[in-house]
Design an enzyme around this catalytic site. Sequence first.
Site, PDB file in Angstrom:
ATOM      1  N   ILE A  94       8.438  14.126  30.076  1.00  0.00           N
ATOM      2  CA  ILE A  94       8.753  15.289  29.916  1.00  0.00           C
ATOM      3  C   ILE A  94       9.020  16.521  30.122  1.00  0.00           C
ATOM      4  CG2 ILE A  94       6.200  16.549  28.761  1.00  0.00           C
ATOM      5  CD1 ILE A  94       4.378  13.257  29.327  1.00  0.00           C
ATOM      6  N   LEU A  97       3.001  20.054  35.546  1.00  0.00           N
ATOM      7  CA  LEU A  97       3.207  18.746  34.894  1.00  0.00           C
ATOM      8  C   LEU A  97       3.693  17.665  36.289  1.00  0.00           C
ATOM      9  CD1 LEU A  97       5.753  20.337  32.059  1.00  0.00           C
ATOM     10  CD2 LEU A  97       4.682  18.301  31.767  1.00  0.00           C
ATOM     11  N   THR A 122      -0.221  14.285  45.804  1.00  0.00           N
ATOM     12  CA  THR A 122       0.893  14.746  44.797  1.00  0.00           C
ATOM     13  C   THR A 122      -0.364  15.353  43.768  1.00  0.00           C
ATOM     14  OG1 THR A 122       2.648  13.327  44.963  1.00  0.00           O
ATOM     15  CG2 THR A 122       2.778  14.625  42.929  1.00  0.00           C
ATOM     16  N   THR A 171      -3.778  13.919  30.825  1.00  0.00           N
ATOM     17  CA  THR A 171      -3.404  13.047  30.306  1.00  0.00           C
ATOM     18  C   THR A 171      -5.422  12.643  29.477  1.00  0.00           C
ATOM     19  OG1 THR A 171      -3.075  10.110  30.306  1.00  0.00           O
ATOM     20  CG2 THR A 171      -3.624  11.737  32.525  1.00  0.00           C
ATOM     21  N   ASP A 172      -5.017  11.960  28.582  1.00  0.00           N
ATOM     22  CA  ASP A 172      -6.125  11.820  27.807  1.00  0.00           C
ATOM     23  C   ASP A 172      -7.222  10.110  28.598  1.00  0.00           C
ATOM     24  OD1 ASP A 172      -4.191   8.980  27.261  1.00  0.00           O
ATOM     25  OD2 ASP A 172      -4.607   8.277  25.295  1.00  0.00           O
ATOM     26  N   GLU A 173      -5.780   9.948  29.981  1.00  0.00           N
ATOM     27  CA  GLU A 173      -6.212   8.682  30.589  1.00  0.00           C
ATOM     28  C   GLU A 173      -7.352   8.554  31.387  1.00  0.00           C
ATOM     29  OE1 GLU A 173      -3.369   5.796  32.455  1.00  0.00           O
ATOM     30  OE2 GLU A 173      -2.336   6.416  30.826  1.00  0.00           O
ATOM     31  N   TYR A 191      -4.509   6.363  38.897  1.00  0.00           N
ATOM     32  CA  TYR A 191      -3.983   7.512  38.746  1.00  0.00           C
ATOM     33  C   TYR A 191      -4.748   8.444  37.726  1.00  0.00           C
ATOM     34  CZ  TYR A 191      -1.671   9.524  34.495  1.00  0.00           C
ATOM     35  OH  TYR A 191      -0.999  10.632  33.238  1.00  0.00           O
ATOM     36  N   SER A 202      -7.275  10.222  39.863  1.00  0.00           N
ATOM     37  CA  SER A 202      -6.181  11.927  40.202  1.00  0.00           C
ATOM     38  C   SER A 202      -6.224  12.439  39.419  1.00  0.00           C
ATOM     39  CB  SER A 202      -5.354  11.161  40.934  1.00  0.00           C
ATOM     40  OG  SER A 202      -3.921  11.050  40.019  1.00  0.00           O
ATOM     41  N   LYS A 203      -5.798  12.195  38.080  1.00  0.00           N
ATOM     42  CA  LYS A 203      -5.412  13.327  36.994  1.00  0.00           C
ATOM     43  C   LYS A 203      -6.862  14.559  36.585  1.00  0.00           C
ATOM     44  CE  LYS A 203      -2.279  14.153  34.932  1.00  0.00           C
ATOM     45  NZ  LYS A 203      -1.233  15.749  35.632  1.00  0.00           N
ATOM     46  N   TYR A 239       0.600  -7.824  29.178  1.00  0.00           N
ATOM     47  CA  TYR A 239      -0.376  -7.883  29.608  1.00  0.00           C
ATOM     48  C   TYR A 239      -1.470  -8.861  29.060  1.00  0.00           C
ATOM     49  CZ  TYR A 239       2.412  -4.455  33.319  1.00  0.00           C
ATOM     50  OH  TYR A 239       2.741  -3.752  34.441  1.00  0.00           O
ATOM     51  N   ASN A 297       0.131  -3.086  21.978  1.00  0.00           N
ATOM     52  CA  ASN A 297       0.543  -3.521  22.336  1.00  0.00           C
ATOM     53  C   ASN A 297       1.563  -4.256  21.904  1.00  0.00           C
ATOM     54  OD1 ASN A 297      -0.152  -1.895  23.718  1.00  0.00           O
ATOM     55  ND2 ASN A 297      -0.564  -2.795  25.547  1.00  0.00           N
ATOM     56  N   ASP A 316      -2.996 -10.023  33.077  1.00  0.00           N
ATOM     57  CA  ASP A 316      -3.164  -8.647  33.025  1.00  0.00           C
ATOM     58  C   ASP A 316      -3.307  -7.532  34.385  1.00  0.00           C
ATOM     59  OD1 ASP A 316      -4.026  -7.058  30.821  1.00  0.00           O
ATOM     60  OD2 ASP A 316      -5.767  -7.564  30.350  1.00  0.00           O
TER      61      ASP A 316
HETATM   62  P1  NAD Z   1       7.567  11.668  35.270  1.00  0.00           P
HETATM   63  O1  NAD Z   1       6.477  10.142  36.333  1.00  0.00           O
HETATM   64  O2  NAD Z   1       8.710  11.285  34.196  1.00  0.00           O
HETATM   65  O3  NAD Z   1       7.744  12.633  35.896  1.00  0.00           O
HETATM   66  C1  NAD Z   1       7.133  13.381  36.956  1.00  0.00           C
HETATM   67  C2  NAD Z   1       7.962  14.504  37.772  1.00  0.00           C
HETATM   68  O4  NAD Z   1       6.713  15.338  39.017  1.00  0.00           O
HETATM   69  C3  NAD Z   1       8.933  13.503  38.476  1.00  0.00           C
HETATM   70  O5  NAD Z   1      10.418  14.530  38.025  1.00  0.00           O
HETATM   71  C4  NAD Z   1       8.899  13.633  39.979  1.00  0.00           C
HETATM   72  O6  NAD Z   1       9.769  13.964  40.437  1.00  0.00           O
HETATM   73  C5  NAD Z   1       8.372  15.125  40.358  1.00  0.00           C
HETATM   74  N1  NAD Z   1       7.099  14.955  41.346  1.00  0.00           N
HETATM   75  C6  NAD Z   1       6.694  14.092  41.835  1.00  0.00           C
HETATM   76  N2  NAD Z   1       6.302  14.428  42.750  1.00  0.00           N
HETATM   77  C7  NAD Z   1       6.055  15.404  42.944  1.00  0.00           C
HETATM   78  C8  NAD Z   1       6.137  16.639  44.156  1.00  0.00           C
HETATM   79  N3  NAD Z   1       4.957  16.072  45.602  1.00  0.00           N
HETATM   80  N4  NAD Z   1       6.392  17.308  44.320  1.00  0.00           N
HETATM   81  C9  NAD Z   1       7.643  18.167  42.914  1.00  0.00           C
HETATM   82  N5  NAD Z   1       7.748  17.132  42.242  1.00  0.00           N
HETATM   83  C10 NAD Z   1       6.906  16.146  42.255  1.00  0.00           C
HETATM   84  O7  NAD Z   1       6.449  11.840  34.454  1.00  0.00           O
HETATM   85  P2  NAD Z   1       5.593  12.122  33.572  1.00  0.00           P
HETATM   86  O8  NAD Z   1       5.647  11.024  31.981  1.00  0.00           O
HETATM   87  O9  NAD Z   1       7.675  13.586  32.686  1.00  0.00           O
HETATM   88  O10 NAD Z   1       4.526  13.552  33.010  1.00  0.00           O
HETATM   89  C11 NAD Z   1       4.771  14.395  33.400  1.00  0.00           C
HETATM   90  C12 NAD Z   1       3.082  14.735  33.302  1.00  0.00           C
HETATM   91  O11 NAD Z   1       2.649  14.919  31.984  1.00  0.00           O
HETATM   92  C13 NAD Z   1       2.479  14.913  34.272  1.00  0.00           C
HETATM   93  O12 NAD Z   1       1.474  15.115  34.534  1.00  0.00           O
HETATM   94  C14 NAD Z   1       1.637  13.239  33.342  1.00  0.00           C
HETATM   95  O13 NAD Z   1      -0.018  13.203  34.018  1.00  0.00           O
HETATM   96  C15 NAD Z   1       1.561  13.957  32.294  1.00  0.00           C
HETATM   97  N6  NAD Z   1       1.516  12.904  31.018  1.00  0.00           N
HETATM   98  C16 NAD Z   1       1.988  11.666  30.885  1.00  0.00           C
HETATM   99  C17 NAD Z   1       2.333  11.040  29.549  1.00  0.00           C
HETATM  100  C18 NAD Z   1       2.807  10.151  29.709  1.00  0.00           C
HETATM  101  O14 NAD Z   1       2.925   9.299  28.550  1.00  0.00           O
HETATM  102  N7  NAD Z   1       4.100   9.685  30.431  1.00  0.00           N
HETATM  103  C19 NAD Z   1       0.853  11.527  28.533  1.00  0.00           C
HETATM  104  C20 NAD Z   1      -0.533  12.274  28.721  1.00  0.00           C
HETATM  105  C21 NAD Z   1       0.015  13.282  30.537  1.00  0.00           C
HETATM  106  P1  TYD Z   2       2.817   1.943  30.449  1.00  0.00           P
HETATM  107  O1  TYD Z   2       3.746   2.758  29.141  1.00  0.00           O
HETATM  108  O2  TYD Z   2       2.491   1.402  31.518  1.00  0.00           O
HETATM  109  O3  TYD Z   2       1.700   3.513  29.506  1.00  0.00           O
HETATM  110  P2  TYD Z   2      -0.078   3.395  30.269  1.00  0.00           P
HETATM  111  O4  TYD Z   2      -0.574   2.457  31.060  1.00  0.00           O
HETATM  112  O5  TYD Z   2      -0.096   4.625  30.967  1.00  0.00           O
HETATM  113  O6  TYD Z   2      -0.574   3.372  29.152  1.00  0.00           O
HETATM  114  O7  TYD Z   2       1.576   0.829  29.319  1.00  0.00           O
HETATM  115  C1  TYD Z   2       1.465   0.999  27.702  1.00  0.00           C
HETATM  116  C2  TYD Z   2       0.773  -0.313  27.608  1.00  0.00           C
HETATM  117  O8  TYD Z   2       1.655  -1.299  28.072  1.00  0.00           O
HETATM  118  C3  TYD Z   2      -0.778  -0.190  27.962  1.00  0.00           C
HETATM  119  O9  TYD Z   2      -1.313  -1.059  27.567  1.00  0.00           O
HETATM  120  C4  TYD Z   2      -0.407  -1.784  29.264  1.00  0.00           C
HETATM  121  C5  TYD Z   2       0.926  -2.358  28.879  1.00  0.00           C
HETATM  122  N1  TYD Z   2       2.869  -2.589  29.280  1.00  0.00           N
HETATM  123  C6  TYD Z   2       2.327  -4.228  29.215  1.00  0.00           C
HETATM  124  O10 TYD Z   2       1.814  -5.538  28.333  1.00  0.00           O
HETATM  125  N2  TYD Z   2       3.361  -4.801  29.672  1.00  0.00           N
HETATM  126  C7  TYD Z   2       4.271  -3.898  30.305  1.00  0.00           C
HETATM  127  O11 TYD Z   2       5.434  -4.411  31.305  1.00  0.00           O
HETATM  128  C8  TYD Z   2       3.591  -2.160  30.846  1.00  0.00           C
HETATM  129  C9  TYD Z   2       4.662  -1.583  31.445  1.00  0.00           C
HETATM  130  C10 TYD Z   2       2.711  -1.754  30.253  1.00  0.00           C
END
Ligand code: NAD
Ligand code: TYD
Length: 353
Positions: free
Chosen positions: A14, A83, A102, A132-134, A157, A160-161, A214, A256, A287
């Site tokens: 992101i 982020l 982190t 996150t919504d989690e 996860y 921690s968020k 899963y 899923n 699962d």
């Molecule tokens: P990502 O795992 O792709 O990227 C995380 C980045 O943070 C990486 O570039 C990593 O190198 C960097 N990082 C990790 N630890 C670090 C540290 N100690 N110091 C400096 N940099 C560090 O994650 P993402 O999917 O891009 O998510 C970004 C943010 O958005 C996160 O805070 C996540 O909780 C939030 N978010 C993600 C989603 C999603 O669906 N991916 C949805 C809602 C919120």
């Molecule tokens: P994921 O992409 O890991 O996001 P999050 O756990 O943050 O929602 O998973 C999305 C959904 O897909 C979640 O319900 C778990 C499921 N999942 C599988 O069924 N198989 C997989 O290999 C992965 C990675 C996720």
Amino acid sequence: MNKTILVTGGAGFIGSHVIRLLVNQYPKYQIVNLDKLTYAGNLENLTDIEKLPNYTFVKGDIVDRTFIVGLFEQYEFDAVIHLAAESHVDRSITNPMEFIETNIIGTVNLLHAAKQQWEEDYSDKLFYHVSTDEVYGTLGATGLFTETTAYDPRSPYSASKASSDHLVMAYYHTYGLPVVISNCSNNYGANQFPEKLIPLCINNIKHKKSLPIYGDGKYTRDWLWVEDHAIAINTIFHKGKHGETYNIGGHNEWKNIDLVHLLCDIMDEELKQEKGASRELITFIKDRPGHDRRYAIDATKVKNELDWVPSITFEEGLRATVKWYLQNEKWLNNVTSGNYQKYYQTQYTTPSK
Ligand code: NAD
Ligand code: TYD
């Protein structure tokens, strides 16, 4: 207006989309991307903008408090968009400590440095925390997460968020630090590390490997195109009210198994293979422990107050995502082989001739 903005985690999925939007749309902003380059950080995500004069990359760890305080003194940031995080639920189950360090300690280090740097005059400063919504836990068959839903995180996860969100609000209430938080649903799109459901399935279909689903596959997520998330972050950064939380979602719930069926059908079309070929790869597996059944976001507040809505449909976004992964084979091969981790070495530490 000129601003120097610290974006943490900008080499991730992101973060790289947020950085691209900001450096292109705001030439007067100086964007400093701080990233530790963990397995999830990939500077190849940013090759198209890395030479722009308003972009700087700094390699560093948000857990290192002395380094973070020094960075704030060096750059005198006007704002932070935070982020950086460990972001994958499955990894948090096997290794929770990295998530605590982190996501919690890293966030409080940034809050501490921002407060120290800004407390004499908070005007025009902002600490934007991306969450996150989690944090809200899990829903039954009905209902939506609103900004007032009680926090109920259930994985290391999400816990921690949730902790980091609470610390951000504590700095707002206790010290008056200008903050804003957004809690977003599952993102998908270009540059996502192929451990998350959608890119993992795309990569596995390409290699004719099984698609691991899963449990019963009826877990539900609300999917949002990553570029729409970046637009929402830009909107909230400029128009959000201090001390407020905004939920961001796609109004786009998918079980899923239904999502994977749609993805398989798009892959069959794009790979010009027989309809149904990819679905044969689906395999139901054990699962995930503590698996949240359903997430769904009520994004009314960000729509009514800040005029943000998603710009594209899921079918459009998913097809665009499939096309991106198929057209960016080198990116995917570098990520799956680990070669992307050498990019920093050659690009940033080799002296130019
Ligand atoms: P990502 O795992 O792709 O990227 C995380 C980045 O943070 C990486 O570039 C990593 O190198 C960097 N990082 C990790 N630890 C670090 C540290 N100690 N110091 C400096 N940099 C560090 O994650 P993402 O999917 O891009 O998510 C970004 C943010 O958005 C996160 O805070 C996540 O909780 C939030 N978010 C993600 C989603 C999603 O669906 N991916 C949805 C809602 C919120
Ligand atoms: P994921 O992409 O890991 O996001 P999050 O756990 O943050 O929602 O998973 C999305 C959904 O897909 C979640 O319900 C778990 C499921 N999942 C599988 O069924 N198989 C997989 O290999 C992965 C990675 C996720």
